[in-house]
Design an enzyme around this catalytic site. Structure first.
Site, PDB file in Angstrom:
ATOM      1  N   GLU A 153       0.832  -1.209   0.000  1.00 30.63           N
ATOM      2  CA  GLU A 153       0.000   0.000   0.000  1.00 30.63           C
ATOM      3  C   GLU A 153       0.869   1.262   0.000  1.00 30.63           C
ATOM      4  OE1 GLU A 153      -4.141  -1.256   2.220  1.00 30.63           O
ATOM      5  OE2 GLU A 153      -2.325  -1.131   3.456  1.00 30.63           O
ATOM      6  N   HIS A 298     -13.848  38.634 -26.096  1.00 33.68           N
ATOM      7  CA  HIS A 298     -14.391  38.563 -27.459  1.00 33.68           C
ATOM      8  C   HIS A 298     -15.391  37.413 -27.516  1.00 33.68           C
ATOM      9  CE1 HIS A 298     -14.557  38.730 -31.809  1.00 33.68           C
ATOM     10  NE2 HIS A 298     -14.172  37.474 -31.906  1.00 33.68           N
ATOM     11  N   ASN A 299     -16.487  37.614 -28.260  1.00 35.37           N
ATOM     12  CA  ASN A 299     -17.513  36.554 -28.365  1.00 35.37           C
ATOM     13  C   ASN A 299     -17.845  35.994 -26.973  1.00 35.37           C
ATOM     14  OD1 ASN A 299     -17.513  36.824 -31.123  1.00 35.37           O
ATOM     15  ND2 ASN A 299     -16.387  34.947 -31.553  1.00 35.37           N
ATOM     16  N   GLU A 328     -18.567  41.422 -24.989  1.00 35.98           N
ATOM     17  CA  GLU A 328     -19.097  41.647 -26.332  1.00 35.98           C
ATOM     18  C   GLU A 328     -20.465  40.986 -26.485  1.00 35.98           C
ATOM     19  OE1 GLU A 328     -17.561  41.438 -30.923  1.00 35.98           O
ATOM     20  OE2 GLU A 328     -17.189  39.691 -29.672  1.00 35.98           O
ATOM     21  N   ASP A 330     -22.975  40.167 -29.679  1.00 32.88           N
ATOM     22  CA  ASP A 330     -23.317  40.155 -31.106  1.00 32.88           C
ATOM     23  C   ASP A 330     -24.841  40.062 -31.198  1.00 32.88           C
ATOM     24  OD1 ASP A 330     -20.652  40.129 -31.534  1.00 32.88           O
ATOM     25  OD2 ASP A 330     -20.562  38.217 -32.583  1.00 32.88           O
ATOM     26  N   HIS A 343     -23.350  33.993 -32.620  1.00 34.29           N
ATOM     27  CA  HIS A 343     -22.354  34.253 -33.661  1.00 34.29           C
ATOM     28  C   HIS A 343     -23.017  34.045 -35.012  1.00 34.29           C
ATOM     29  CE1 HIS A 343     -18.338  33.946 -35.667  1.00 34.29           C
ATOM     30  NE2 HIS A 343     -18.075  34.835 -34.734  1.00 34.29           N
ATOM     31  N   GLU A 377     -22.054  44.658 -31.035  1.00 30.84           N
ATOM     32  CA  GLU A 377     -21.915  44.479 -32.488  1.00 30.84           C
ATOM     33  C   GLU A 377     -23.345  44.281 -32.981  1.00 30.84           C
ATOM     34  OE1 GLU A 377     -20.210  41.237 -35.521  1.00 30.84           O
ATOM     35  OE2 GLU A 377     -18.751  41.890 -34.012  1.00 30.84           O
TER      36      GLU A 377
END
Length: 745
Positions: A153, A298-299, A328, A330, A343, A377
């Site tokens: 062990e 981003h995104n 962001e 969109d 997107h 956006e």
């Protein structure tokens, strides 16, 4: 964990039947139980089918919310009473755990118990974490649960600890600790075995160097050590350190420090490589926004790649909790008059704009009080733009900035002291706009750059034999005819961040407009830096600029943000959902200044062409590593062969990397004692990244852990570095031990 008697923890140890609400609807009953280590929670089906139980660590819980506050519970949790519901946001890329209890009391026990365990973990010293970790390994290695360890062990335990110890040496150590001679280690014998394993010879040698032959450190000797560390320290401060970290009460009363106390000190925050003053907001926050690097995403809505990944409001909560201050959205035309975020032209799922705004409202200032920028956006028509404006006003209320600040020039940017305010970045109607003239045509600021990228994307899709990509050509988002126009309602919400097409550096420098923001693809930003870097730095001293990744990167890969920061770009937007060295650099950049998401740019970028600080010679001696994690590989879970690479990321002339040799079969306590030397010309801009990898002679080395910090936040002397996983989670108790020395040239 010291909470065994706590009622909430007791109930968690007994286990509870909780419904796990699935992301796509439906729920399944699972038995959730806290394990004896006080850190691991396992869950399995009620009837314990063949499938092995799943688990998560309390250390990886990023956020805990009561009620139906998560996206999953809002959508699919209606069958359960609000007070029975709670959700756990887990660090890294793991999905939320949305749960519902049978009774309100059960939910309360789990929420309160987990909150206490999280706080206890946070408050643990490194030594306590180490003891706790060893205890967990011992439990796993004790296969027959008799609280005794056979040699077999013990060998199993050593492999769990990432040590490939020679059988002869392991047997010798085992026999030395087996005082009873019954070929089993238990109680004190096991404690002694672990203590020998956890010895730190390099710290013993360092302690001996300052303590002398008596092997006891006086306050005066500790003061000498601290001075050599580059820390000004009075005798009174040295005595206070002894009182804080020394474990032996008799030694403490005599202002003496033993080896264990010295180790406690070096493993505490006081011995960390990160300057602890920089873990709080310490920079001047009264300058205009253009003088700061601003953590940007981003995104933001994506949880995976930008072609077929899922969109989620939870992605916004996750980014904001990570200190992001610019997200962001969109925005596209949706059905039933409701704008959606996703997107465009892809297979990514859609989420309602209003749900995104609610998520931002709930998470915006959880980790930082400084302003959040919503980068819109916009692909919606006038009617749904007006709906967007109504939602933002109704949901965000007083937090939404709708008027210039009183007593301040409306044509100049405010400072980050605009706390708990949300700013909108988007298109704006000219001030002299008249209704009779009609709505003017305004080009989306990102359309110019994205047009050619979209063309390239289409070419990639056409060339691709994969049906999923070809099918993207058939997908067209629902758009209105006037999507390139802007509604007065939405225009009115744009105060300090008016999105405009880039007019060119010559025009922008002749007629600066501080409240106008232009966006650049990474390719266009690189071109500008190459052709007119100094002029771009001057531009960025007055105006905000946003840089975003190329759209044709279907796997949502990131670019190196350092080259954009070098040019003074503030909103350097990255895909937060994509781990890698780029996100390590972003986390390192915003580690300083209390992780508030705003970092003051160096003077040379605020008042160009101001001088930078003097060149530095930087020497980093990589001494040892401790308790590196094992890697789970397809080819078997083998002991790592670690090496350390130190990388400098800064201006092009400073970028460099060096590494140690690898150590065979030792992830537990490898020792290198190798010095890596660098010259840094612009230290105020440089980041230092420490990476541990597992050497492989036949294929790519495997990532083990990393830590990145700004060079100005790095302390000199003997320091511990607490390693992080690929997705930024703690790898505690894994550390590196180094010695740092720098001098001006």
């Amino acid at each position: 964990m010291g909470l065994t008697e706590d009622e909430d923890v007791q109930r968690m140890l007994q286990g509870s039947l909780l419904w796990k609400v699935k992301a796509r609807g439906g729920s399944r009953a699972r038995l959730f139980r806290l394990q004896e280590d006080g850190v691991t929670v396992c869950f399995e089906g009620r009837f314990r089918r063949a499938r092995s139980p799943q688990s998560f660590s309390v250390a990886h819980i990023e956020g805990l919310r009561q009620g139906r506050q998560s996206e999953g519970l809002r959508k699919h949790g209606a069958a359960f009473p609000e007070r029975h519901c709670f959700s756990l946001a887990l660090k890294g890329r793991r999905k939320n755990l949305d749960l519902a209890a049978r009774a309100e009391e059960d939910a309360r026990h789990w929420v309160q118990g987990l909150t206490k365990l999280m706080a206890r973990l946070q408050a643990m010293s490194q030594m306590e974490k180490l003891d706790h970790w060893i205890h967990g390994v011992l439990q796993r290695a004790d296969r027959n649960k008799d609280n005794k360890m056979s040699f077999r062990e013990v060998k199993s335990m050593l492999r769990m600890l990432n040590i490939d110890m020679d059988d002869v040496y392991a047997s010798k150590l085992f026999k030395e600790c087996d005082r009873s001679g019954n070929e089993r280690l238990e109680g004190r014998e096991l404690e002694e075995f672990c203590r020998r394993l956890l010895r730190r010879p390099e710290l013993e040698e360092l302690f001996g160097r300052y303590s002398g032959e008596d092997r006891v450190l006086s306050a005066e000797e500790l003061q000498d050590f601290l001075r050599d560390q580059g820390e000004e320290c009075s005798l009174r401060q040295a005595r206070a350190i002894i009182r804080t970290y020394e474990l032996n009460e008799k030694a403490k009363r005599q202002d003496l420090m033993m080896l264990d106390g010295f180790m406690m000190y070096l493993l505490s925050a006081a011995g960390d490589i990160l300057n602890q003053e920089h873990t709080e907001v310490h920079q001047d926050m009264s300058q205009p926004l253009s003088h700061y690097f601003i953590s940007s995403s981003h995104n933001t809505y994506l949880t995976r790649n930008q072609i077929g990944g899922a969109s989620s409001t939870e992605a916004y909560a996750r980014a904001l909790r990570a200190g992001c201050r610019c997200v962001e959205l969109d925005c596209w035309e949706g059905s039933d008059g409701e704008p959606v975020v996703y997107h465009g032209h892809t297979l990514t799922s859609k989420i309602l704009f209003r749900d995104v705004i609610e998520s931002i409202r709930d998470s915006a200032f959880e980790k930082s009080p400084y302003p959040v920028i919503l980068s819109l956006e916009n692909h919606c028509g006038l009617e749904q733009q007006a709906t967007m404006a109504r939602h933002m006003r109704a949901i965000l209320g007083d937090r939404l900035l709708t008027q210039p600040l009183q007593g301040q020039d409306p044509h100049h940017l405010p400072s980050p002291e605009l706390k708990e305010k949300i700013l909108v970045k988007g298109k704006k109607l000219p001030e002299l706009w008249q209704e009779s003239q009609g709505v003017p045509f305004l080009l989306d600021p990102e359309e110019e750059e994205e047009e050619e990228e979209e063309e390239e994307e289409e070419k990639v899709k056409e060339r691709s034999p994969r049906r999923s990509l070809q099918s993207l050509q058939e997908i067209k988002p629902l758009q209105a005819k006037d999507a390139s126009q802007v509604s007065p309602e939405l225009s009115a919400l744009v105060v300090y961040c008016q999105a405009v097409p880039f007019p060119g550096l010559a025009q922008a420098l002749r007629h600066p407009q501080p409240c106008q923001v232009s966006s650049f693809s990474e390719r266009k930003a690189r071109k500008l830096i190459k052709e007119a870097g100094p002029a771009l730095v001057r531009y960025n001293a007055r105006q905000l600029s946003r840089v975003y990744p190329l759209g044709l990167k279907m796997n949502s890969a990131n670019y190196n943000p350092q080259e954009m920061w070098n040019a003074g770009c503030q909103l350097v937007a990255l895909n937060f959902q994509t781990p890698g060295y780029e996100m390590d650099l972003n986390a390192g950049r915003f580690l300083a200044n209390g992780r508030c998401g705003y970092v003051l740019k160096p003077l040379c970028l605020r008042s160009p062409p101001g001088e930078g600080s003097r060149r530095l010679a930087l020497h980093i001696r990589v001494i040892t590593a401790q308790q590196l994690p094992k890697l789970n590989r397809d080819k078997g879970s083998s002991i790592v062969d670690p090496f350390v690479r130190v990388e400098i990321h800064g201006i092009p002339a400073d970028c460099a990397k060096q590494q140690t040799h690898h150590k065979l079969n030792n992830g537990f306590n490898p020792r290198w004692e190798e010095t890596l030397r660098f010259q840094v010309r612009a230290p105020e801009l440089a980041l230092v990244r420490f990476v541990v990898e597992d050497y492989d002679s036949t294929s790519c080395n495997d990532f083990v852990g990393q830590f990145t910090l700004p060079l100005p936040s790095m302390r000199q002397g003997y320091r511990h570095i607490h390693l992080l996983s690929r997705d930024g989670a703690s790898l505690s108790p894994a550390t590196l031990f180094v010695h740092v020395r720098s001098k001006s040239l």
